[in-house]
Scaffold this active site. Structure first.
Site, PDB file in Angstrom:
ATOM      1  N   GLU A 165     -26.745  65.592  -5.053  1.00 41.88           N
ATOM      2  CA  GLU A 165     -25.596  66.494  -5.023  1.00 41.88           C
ATOM      3  C   GLU A 165     -24.310  65.665  -5.075  1.00 41.88           C
ATOM      4  O   GLU A 165     -23.850  65.176  -4.030  1.00 41.88           O
ATOM      5  CB  GLU A 165     -25.601  67.327  -3.741  1.00 41.88           C
ATOM      6  N   SER A 196     -22.349  73.310  -7.656  1.00 42.30           N
ATOM      7  CA  SER A 196     -21.862  74.370  -8.546  1.00 42.30           C
ATOM      8  C   SER A 196     -22.909  74.860  -9.544  1.00 42.30           C
ATOM      9  O   SER A 196     -22.584  75.151 -10.701  1.00 42.30           O
ATOM     10  CB  SER A 196     -20.583  73.920  -9.265  1.00 42.30           C
TER      11      SER A 196
HETATM   12  P1  13P Z   1     -22.322  74.830  -4.315  1.00 46.08           P
HETATM   13  O1  13P Z   1     -23.474  75.364  -5.136  1.00 46.08           O
HETATM   14  O2  13P Z   1     -21.543  75.892  -3.619  1.00 46.08           O
HETATM   15  O3  13P Z   1     -21.479  73.885  -5.106  1.00 46.08           O
HETATM   16  O4  13P Z   1     -22.979  73.958  -3.116  1.00 46.08           O
HETATM   17  C1  13P Z   1     -23.937  73.019  -3.413  1.00 46.08           C
HETATM   18  C2  13P Z   1     -24.546  72.551  -2.149  1.00 46.08           C
HETATM   19  O5  13P Z   1     -23.913  71.885  -1.349  1.00 46.08           O
HETATM   20  C3  13P Z   1     -25.938  72.922  -1.869  1.00 46.08           C
HETATM   21  O6  13P Z   1     -26.470  72.223  -0.796  1.00 46.08           O
END
Ligand code: 13P
Length: 252
Positions: free
Chosen positions: A168, A214
């Site tokens: 991530e 995202s």
């Molecule tokens: P978003 O999908 O809101 O960007 O968050 C990603 C996340 O941190 C999942 O653990």
């Protein structure tokens, strides 16, 4: 063949009642999703209620964190992995960038949490990812390598077969700015190479590496076409049953 995993991280959203309502709304929408494992991660206070309602369904339940201590004890505010298992969960997310950033979780703590999770019979979803500054400085690969190695130190070969890695990039979380499939694929292939070097080619081949940052219904299929992307860890777009179901059913 690596079975894809689509996991929803609900972060600190939804009361226990709202979590159960969303889980029940999701159940029929993903009932035919045999192509992937479906996981949702509500807040601690909702885990048991959600797990009870989802028993016998194809949706698994994860906690978003666990204690690094394996046994019960005087650790105010902590929840042990075996207690999470007892609540009906099968997975736990460890080392999320929000925990690394706001709660100063270093790699050795993440490693202890992963080990506690595995000892309790849970699958650990171990998160890694670089900040924008680290990427701009050309340090993305080194940062992620250090996190992968540090967060998985002390795990045995059989432990490694029971973890999932989630890449991530911090700059893509909650920003609407997703990594391109090419950027994500590059890092996922790199993580698999690091795994092969540190452990074994077989362990690397069976490791599932999820992308998070995202992910939305309209970008999931592009990401899932990449050979080293084995699923997604979804934040904002997992809060609604309809949009999360569209992501789960990316192939439909
Ligand atoms: P978003 O999908 O809101 O960007 O968050 C990603 C996340 O941190 C999942 O653990």
């Amino acid at each position: 063949m690596r079975k894809p995993v689509i996991a929803g991280n609900w972060k600190m959203y939804k009361t226990a009642g709202d979590s159960v309502a969303t889980a029940l709304a999701l159940k029929p929408l993903v009932a035919n999703a045999n192509h992937c494992e479906v996981i949702i991660a509500p807040v601690f206070t909702a885990l048991k209620g959600v797990a009870d309602r989802l028993e016998g369904s194809n949706i698994k339940v994860a906690a978003q964190n666990c204690a690094s201590e394996k046994s019960e004890g005087a650790y105010t505010g902590e929840v042990a992995a075996f207690m999470i298992h007892d609540a009906g969960c099968s997975h736990v997310i460890v080392g999320h960038s929000e925990r690394r950033q706001y709660f100063l979780e270093a790699d050795h703590i993440v490693s202890n949490k992963a080990q506690a999770a595995l000892a309790a019979g849970l699958t650990a979803i171990v998160c890694v990812g670089e900040t924008l500054e680290q990427r701009d400085q050309g340090k993305a690969l080194d940062t992620v390598k250090e996190q992968v190695v540090g967060s998985l130190s002390g795990l045995t070969a059989s432990d490694l077969a029971r973890i999932i890695v989630a890449y991530e990039p911090v700059w893509a979380i909650g920003t609407g700015r997703t990594a391109t499939p090419e950027q994500a694929q590059e890092m996922h292939a790199f993580i698999r190479r690091v795994f092969a070097e540190r452990h074994s080619a077989a362990a690397a081949e069976s490791l599932r590496v999820l992308y998070g940052g995202s992910v939305k219904p309209d970008n999931i299929s592009g990401l899932m076409k990449c050979s080293d992307i084995d699923g997604a860890l979804v934040g904002g777009a997992s809060l609604s049953a309809e949009s999360f179901a569209k992501i789960v059913n990316y192939n439909g």
